[in-house]
Design a protein around this motif. Structure first.
Motif, short mmCIF file in Angstrom:
data_model
loop_
_atom_site.label_atom_id
_atom_site.label_comp_id
_atom_site.label_asym_id
_atom_site.label_seq_id
_atom_site.Cartn_x
_atom_site.Cartn_y
_atom_site.Cartn_z
N ILE A 347 0.84 -1.19 0.00
CA ILE A 347 0.00 0.00 0.00
C ILE A 347 0.88 1.25 0.00
CG2 ILE A 347 -1.77 1.26 1.27
CD1 ILE A 347 -2.61 -1.45 2.47
N ALA A 348 0.64 2.12 -0.93
CA ALA A 348 1.41 3.36 -1.04
C ALA A 348 0.91 4.38 -0.02
CB ALA A 348 1.31 3.92 -2.44
N LEU A 349 1.85 5.02 0.66
CA LEU A 349 1.54 6.11 1.57
C LEU A 349 2.07 7.40 0.97
CD1 LEU A 349 2.51 4.52 5.04
CD2 LEU A 349 0.25 4.63 3.97
N GLU A 350 1.20 8.31 0.66
CA GLU A 350 1.58 9.65 0.20
C GLU A 350 0.33 10.51 0.20
OE1 GLU A 350 3.11 9.70 -3.79
OE2 GLU A 350 1.90 8.00 -4.39
N GLY A 351 0.55 11.81 0.21
CA GLY A 351 -0.59 12.73 0.21
C GLY A 351 -0.91 13.22 1.61
N GLY A 369 6.23 9.23 -1.05
CA GLY A 369 6.37 10.67 -1.19
C GLY A 369 6.13 11.32 0.15
N SER A 370 5.65 12.54 0.15
CA SER A 370 5.32 13.21 1.41
C SER A 370 3.99 12.68 1.92
CB SER A 370 5.24 14.72 1.20
OG SER A 370 4.22 15.04 0.26
N TYR A 371 3.95 12.39 3.21
CA TYR A 371 2.72 11.90 3.85
C TYR A 371 2.48 12.82 5.04
CZ TYR A 371 -0.67 8.30 5.28
OH TYR A 371 -1.82 7.62 5.60
N ILE A 372 1.49 13.70 4.90
CA ILE A 372 1.34 14.83 5.81
C ILE A 372 0.02 14.73 6.58
CG2 ILE A 372 1.18 17.34 5.96
CD1 ILE A 372 2.82 17.47 3.36
N VAL A 396 10.52 12.39 0.20
CA VAL A 396 9.90 11.30 0.95
C VAL A 396 10.04 11.56 2.45
CG1 VAL A 396 9.92 8.81 1.37
CG2 VAL A 396 10.44 9.70 -0.92
N TYR A 397 8.92 11.77 3.13
CA TYR A 397 8.95 12.04 4.57
C TYR A 397 7.55 11.91 5.15
CZ TYR A 397 7.30 16.64 2.98
OH TYR A 397 6.58 17.65 2.38
N ILE A 398 7.48 11.88 6.48
CA ILE A 398 6.21 11.96 7.20
C ILE A 398 6.24 13.23 8.03
CG2 ILE A 398 4.72 10.90 8.95
CD1 ILE A 398 5.77 8.19 8.08
N ALA A 399 5.20 14.02 7.93
CA ALA A 399 5.12 15.26 8.70
C ALA A 399 3.77 15.35 9.40
CB ALA A 399 5.33 16.47 7.79
N VAL A 400 3.81 15.78 10.65
CA VAL A 400 2.60 16.04 11.43
C VAL A 400 2.56 17.53 11.70
CG1 VAL A 400 1.30 15.48 13.51
CG2 VAL A 400 2.81 13.76 12.48
N TRP A 428 16.00 9.05 2.55
CA TRP A 428 14.71 9.73 2.64
C TRP A 428 14.80 10.80 3.72
CZ3 TRP A 428 10.88 8.75 6.72
CH2 TRP A 428 11.31 7.86 7.71
N GLY A 429 13.69 11.50 3.92
CA GLY A 429 13.70 12.60 4.87
C GLY A 429 13.71 12.13 6.30
N GLY A 430 12.54 11.87 6.86
CA GLY A 430 12.43 11.44 8.24
C GLY A 430 11.04 11.78 8.75
N LEU A 431 10.92 11.82 10.08
CA LEU A 431 9.66 12.14 10.74
C LEU A 431 9.76 13.54 11.34
CD1 LEU A 431 6.86 11.49 11.99
CD2 LEU A 431 8.10 10.43 13.91
N THR A 432 8.81 14.40 10.97
CA THR A 432 8.77 15.77 11.49
C THR A 432 7.44 15.99 12.20
OG1 THR A 432 10.22 16.65 9.75
CG2 THR A 432 8.76 18.22 10.87
N ILE A 433 7.50 16.53 13.41
CA ILE A 433 6.29 16.85 14.17
C ILE A 433 6.33 18.33 14.54
CG2 ILE A 433 4.89 16.33 16.20
CD1 ILE A 433 6.19 13.57 16.29
#
Length: 659
Positions: A347-351, A369-372, A396-400, A428-433
């Motif tokens: 399952i792709a995670l992005e958007g 990609g970016s998963y925000i 490519v990253y996860i941001a909250v 890739w980027g990483g996790l940003t909160i």
């Protein structure tokens, strides 16, 4: 006259009777060979004695060894179903040198060979022995069955295998040898191998022992050793192979061994939901591969015996072990209707996440990609979830974002893992909160990553919880001044739960605090190339139990504090280096309070980079007790206070988790 006539007539009748009796004296018919009787009763066992065609209307039981010897041909029509008893190494089909097998399946009616349940190791498999060349020599003896194979005819023809599905093979012979799904011993190039599936084998899917045979359209799912294996100088070609692994502890997608006769693979797509090794080459082996697509493997290329990498050519250039080869699929088996299996779902995670989203640990995820997580949205990641991040750098990253929440609910036994396939720094980027706590940058500041907005007035802000998280391969470079970190905490508040976090192999910082009041417990930081722990903008939180490990050279520091000193506190800090370097660095007027400090292996233990006061660094309740390093102005070693007992992380087994 009358008597003479009667006498003659009698003799004639006697002669007729005699001749008639001789004509009716047929020889006793030859008995039907037992192997043929068995076949007529739906049983495959024994050595075939004549050319024979199976009946697709019958279901056959393979109850022992079934051997096609020299000069004999076995024909298996489309739709034939052969069920192997669970007899291990005693149950197999073998075609000897000079024998032929013609498996004539079709797309709509493949030939099926399987044990009742299709479990790995239930039976042997299909073995074909030919007269082509092999480095094992002429009339070599196979590791399975002691069969003889190998000759001088590279154009040898052992028949054809079309549209065959095999399940449950790979029975163990001994510690060194097993049957494969399909074993091809010195099989020649005139043999046709097309549209074959080997599923759930306890050894290899298909193995080539020398020979020149080529294969087209092969599907290999969950074979526990190597999906594709070759040795003894095989020199054929594979066109279109799809390999899938959803089991753990398999060996490889491809294993080549011994001499390199440069076999070729055109279009190989392999997908793993459990990590593992993709391509392995032993001794001098190699291959030329085009159309390679790997997804989910933690090692792309393994030159097992340090053989020449030049022997492996991918897409026209020498293979690169640092490349994950995570490209678009080159083989799509969804159109192979003859393979009736469920494909792994990735399952792709992005958007954007705007509502409540909960992932499923039983599924495989790909961060593409970016998963925000937007304001008002929440993302829940249950224990055991594994997310493969594309090696897409800063894309490519996860941001909250502010007002969004993330719940990473790992456990010690089942941590959450987010990593690139190879775990290479900067993949890739990483996790940003981003939170709403205070920062010296001010309310609604703009982050250096993503341009995200952060900062407010609520030091008790809650962005969710992160427990038992392992992150690998982060730190993609944005520009000369900015990079993603493993975990970036922008003005995150004290009500956010952050416990048991590992950041490994990052190209920038492990964890960085940009202001805020975040409180963290149990962080493991290994081989992050910039600072393991970094803070700035007046972060005033705390960390309990920090373990930092450096075995790479040219990293920056274990700690870096910058700008104003809001006196964050650390309880139990262990920093271990095998390569020297700097342990604690403080810029501007920054500082910290540390209790339970253990520093081992660093050349510089304290660096007051901008000539700040060493009193800003409190160790065990007192000003840092340091000695200036000879010839330096701001660099020190500790005279006391840095020899506390190191943190015992033997119980932190979760830090070793991978994809």
């Amino acid at each position: 006259m009358k008597k003479a006539f009667i006498k003659v007539l009698g003799l004639a009748l006697l002669a007729t009777a005699v001749f008639t009796s001789c004509d009716n004296d047929d020889p006793t018919p030859e008995p039907t060979p037992e192997v043929i009787e068995n076949l007529e009763n739906g049983i495959l066992e024994g050595q075939l004695t004549e050319d024979y065609s199976l009946d697709a209307a019958m279901t056959y039981s393979l109850s022992g060894s079934f051997i096609v010897p020299e000069g004999i041909t076995l024909n298996i029509p489309a739709g034939t179903n052969i069920q192997a008893v669970n007899g291990g190494t005693d149950v197999y089909i073998a075609v000897l040198m000079g024998g032929k097998i013609n498996i004539n399946g079709t797309e709509s009616s493949p030939v099926i060979m399987s044990s009742a349940n299709g479990n790995p190791g239930d039976w042997g498999g299909l073995t074909i022995c030919g007269k082509a060349t092999t480095t094992a020599g002429v009339n070599a003896e196979a590791e399975v069955g002691g069969f003889i194979y190998g000759g001088t005819n590279d154009d040898d023809n052992s028949g054809m295998v079309k549209y065959l599905v095999i399940r449950g093979t790979g029975a163990q012979i001994n510690d060194e040898s097993q049957y494969n799904g399909v074993s091809l011993y010195a099989v020649g190039s005139a043999t046709t191998i097309e549209n074959i599936a080997v599923i759930n084998g306890s050894d290899d899917g298909i193995e080539f022992f020398g020979g020149t045979v080529s294969a087209t359209n092969i599907f290999l799912q969950n074979n526990e050793d190597d999906a594709i294996d070759w040795t003894e100088g095989w020199s054929g070609t594979i066109n279109n192979a799809y390999v899938e692994h959803t089991i753990t502890d398999f060996s490889t997608v491809v294993e080549g061994d011994k001499v390199n006769n440069n076999p070729k693979i055109n279009n190989l797509t392999a997908v793993s939901t459990t990590g593992g090794t993709a391509l392995q080459f032993k001794a001098e082996s190699g291959a030329t591969i085009t159309g390679l697509s790997l997804t989910g493997y933690s090692k792309s290329i393994d030159m097992k015996d340090d053989g020449p990498l030049d022997n492996v050519v991918i897409e026209g250039v020498v293979a690169d072990p640092t490349d994950s080869y995570n490209k678009s699929a080159t083989v799509d088996p969804s159109g192979w209707a003859w393979v009736d299996v469920e494909l792994a779902e990735v399952i792709a995670l992005e958007g954007d996440v705007t509502g409540d989203v909960t992932l499923d640990p039983a599924k495989a995820y790909r961060l593409k990609g970016s998963y925000i997580v937007r304001d008002g949205g929440s993302l829940t990641i249950p224990a055991g979830t594994k997310i493969h991040a594309d090696a897409g750098g800063t894309d490519v990253y996860i941001a909250v974002l502010m007002g969004g929440k993330i719940y990473i609910n790992g456990t010690a036994d089942n941590p959450v893992v987010i990593a690139s396939d190879l775990g290479t720094p900067a993949d890739w980027g990483g996790l940003t909160i981003c939170g709403k706590a205070t920062t010296s940058a001010g309310a609604d500041s703009e982050a250096e990553v993503g341009g995200f907005i952060y900062g407010g007035t609520n030091d008790a802000d809650n962005s969710g919880s992160v427990t038992y998280l392992v992150i690998k391969g982060t730190g993609a470079q944005i520009n000369d001044e900015s990079q993603y970190n493993g975990v970036s905490l922008y003005a995150v508040g004290s009500e956010t739960k952050l416990e048991n976090i590992a950041v490994i192999n990052g190209a920038d910082d492990g964890v960085e605090f940009f202001g805020g009041s975040a409180i963290v417990k149990n962080i493991y930081l290994e081989n992050n190339e910039d600072d393991a722990v970094d803070w700035t903008e007046g972060w005033n939180g705390s960390v309990e139990n920090t373990y930092i490990k450096h075995t790479i050279e040219d990293f920056s520091t274990a700690f870096e504090g910058d700008k104003v000193n809001n006196n964050p506190s650390f309880t139990n800090v262990t920093c271990v280096s095998t390569t020297g370097g700097t342990a604690l660095q403080f810029k501007a007027s920054s500082g910290a309070s540390i209790t339970g400090l253990h520093i081992d292996g660093y050349e510089v233990e304290l660096d007051m980079k901008d000539s700040g006061a060493t009193a800003n660094v409190q160790v065990d309740g007192a000003d840092a007790d340091v000695e200036l390093i000879s010839g330096e102005t701001n660099k020190y070693t500790f005279k006391s206070g840095a020899g506390s007992t190191a943190i015992d992380i033997s119980g932190w087994t979760w830090t070793a988790a991978g994809l």
